[in-house]
Design a protein around this motif. Structure first.
Motif, short mmCIF file in Angstrom:
data_model
loop_
_atom_site.label_atom_id
_atom_site.label_comp_id
_atom_site.label_asym_id
_atom_site.label_seq_id
_atom_site.Cartn_x
_atom_site.Cartn_y
_atom_site.Cartn_z
N ILE A 22 0.78 -1.13 -0.25
CA ILE A 22 -0.22 -0.01 0.03
C ILE A 22 0.80 1.31 0.10
O ILE A 22 0.36 2.38 -0.70
N LYS A 29 -2.27 4.21 -1.30
CA LYS A 29 -1.94 4.64 0.00
C LYS A 29 -3.12 5.91 0.24
O LYS A 29 -3.54 5.83 1.16
N TYR A 32 -6.25 4.01 1.07
CA TYR A 32 -6.25 3.51 2.34
C TYR A 32 -6.49 4.48 3.24
O TYR A 32 -7.39 4.42 4.42
N GLU A 33 -5.76 5.59 3.21
CA GLU A 33 -5.92 6.76 4.04
C GLU A 33 -7.36 7.51 4.16
O GLU A 33 -7.71 8.15 4.95
N TRP A 35 -9.93 5.68 4.24
CA TRP A 35 -11.00 5.25 5.08
C TRP A 35 -10.77 5.61 6.49
O TRP A 35 -9.94 5.99 6.96
N GLN A 40 -10.08 0.61 8.23
CA GLN A 40 -8.54 0.06 7.83
C GLN A 40 -8.28 -1.08 8.71
O GLN A 40 -7.47 -2.05 8.00
N MET A 273 -8.73 -3.74 -2.83
CA MET A 273 -8.89 -2.51 -2.27
C MET A 273 -10.28 -1.92 -2.80
O MET A 273 -11.09 -1.15 -2.36
N SER A 277 -13.57 -0.96 -0.99
CA SER A 277 -14.41 0.52 -0.96
C SER A 277 -15.77 0.54 -1.55
O SER A 277 -16.39 1.14 -1.24
#
Length: 330
Positions: A22, A29, A32-33, A35, A40, A273, A277
């Motif tokens: 990630i 990234k 991910y950030e 979320w 996470q 991912m 999402s």
């Protein structure tokens, strides 16, 4: 020694491996950030096997159950559901017109034709719609009419109504409608048209409803026992606890291959991912839909109470008039 999912599926990656992938890609990234911390943690737990994979994720379900890739899986499941051997010959185009708000609540919606010419509409609903009987009847009628038109065009003057084969509407509810909650010990409902006199007339429309939430509660109350192959499938669809997944694949080894397919997908970090999402977005939509339904039910309940009050007041007024009339006569 406690068994873990990684003991059965060595392709499962560690926290470090996943976070490294990630952090190495700016695109991943950023996702991910975006979320929440809870989301996470949920993602990492699923991908590392700390928590089991949810097989009702849209993309995962389609990957595992798509009859184009692995027809024997859908054949096995539907044969158990219908209590008769069936074999999917082909997928038919789904021409049914769905309401605008329905697409986001359907995990899978396919129309298949069996070897004997029967047709089945198989769908999984994340949140059971209101009026499930009326809704299912409408789509069943649509399938029956499609079959009639196709056979009439193919056979022309040779067409006979004897050519009409059964049409099955098979619905799995992740969260079943209120009607099904009245039967807390029953998760498999088969509905057919029958006469009150006993006369036997072949009616082609048949319905099967499977309540996954009710099955899950029932299984938990029975010490998480898997009694038969149909219950194995139900377990596969609705249980994501690692201990239940291990129990399932030890009792029914055929399911191990399906989990392997999914955990191989998890090695594609960008793909998994995006799947996660999308599920987060659908959960938000489902929450809104549920709130709207609950508010609608409450409004209908209040309107019903108001009507009952109005009727009560009208009755009291009528009684008062009658009493006044009696007094004036006296």
């Amino acid at each position: 020694m406690t068994q873990r999912l990684t003991d059965y599926f060595p392709m499962i990656q560690s926290y470090e491996e996943i976070l490294n992938q990630i952090n190495e890609q700016q695109k991943l990234k950023k996702i991910y950030e975006g979320w929440k911390e809870k989301e996470q943690r949920e993602f990492l737990n699923i991908c590392t096997g700390v928590k089991g994979m949810k097989m009702l994720y849209d993309a995962l379900f389609k990957e595992v159950m798509n009859p184009e890739y692995s027809p024997q899986r859908l054949n096995d499941f539907l044969s158990l559901v219908l209590n008769t051997p069936v074999s999917v010959m082909k997928i038919l185009p789904n021409d049914t017109t769905r309401l605008t708000d329905e697409s986001s609540l359907l995990i899978m919606d396919i129309v298949v034709e069996f070897e004997d010419g029967s047709i089945a509409n198989v769908e999984v609903q994340k949140l059971g719609y209101r009026f499930p009987g009326q809704r299912s009847a409408c789509y069943s009628a649509d399938l029956l009419l499609r079959q009639y038109r196709r056979l009439r065009d193919e056979k022309k003057k040779k067409f006979s109504y004897l050519d009409i084969r059964p049409v099955y509407t098979i619905v799995l509810f992740e969260r079943s409608p209120v009607e099904f909650q009245k039967y807390p010990s029953v998760y498999h409902h088969l509905i057919e048209q029958k006469s009150n006199t006993g006369i036997e007339i072949e009616m082609p429309q048949k319905f099967v409803f499977l309540a996954l939430d009710i099955f899950k509660k029932k299984q938990q109350n029975e010490n998480n026992t898997i009694h038969n192959k149909l219950e194995a499938w139900m377990t596969f669809f609705c249980r994501d606890e690692p201990e239940m997944i291990i129990k399932l694949i030890e009792q029914y080894p055929d399911f191990k291959e399906m989990y392997e397919d999914v955990y191989e997908l998890c090695r594609n970090m960008e793909g998994i991912m995006q799947i996660f999402s999308k599920e987060l977005l659908e959960m938000d939509r489902n929450t809104v839909k549920l709130m709207i339904d609950e508010m609608q039910e409450e409004l209908e309940k209040q309107n019903r109470q108001l009507r009952e009050k109005d009727e009560e007041i009208a009755m009291m007024k009528q009684q008062m008039k009658e009493l006044e009339k009696m007094l004036s006569e006296k």
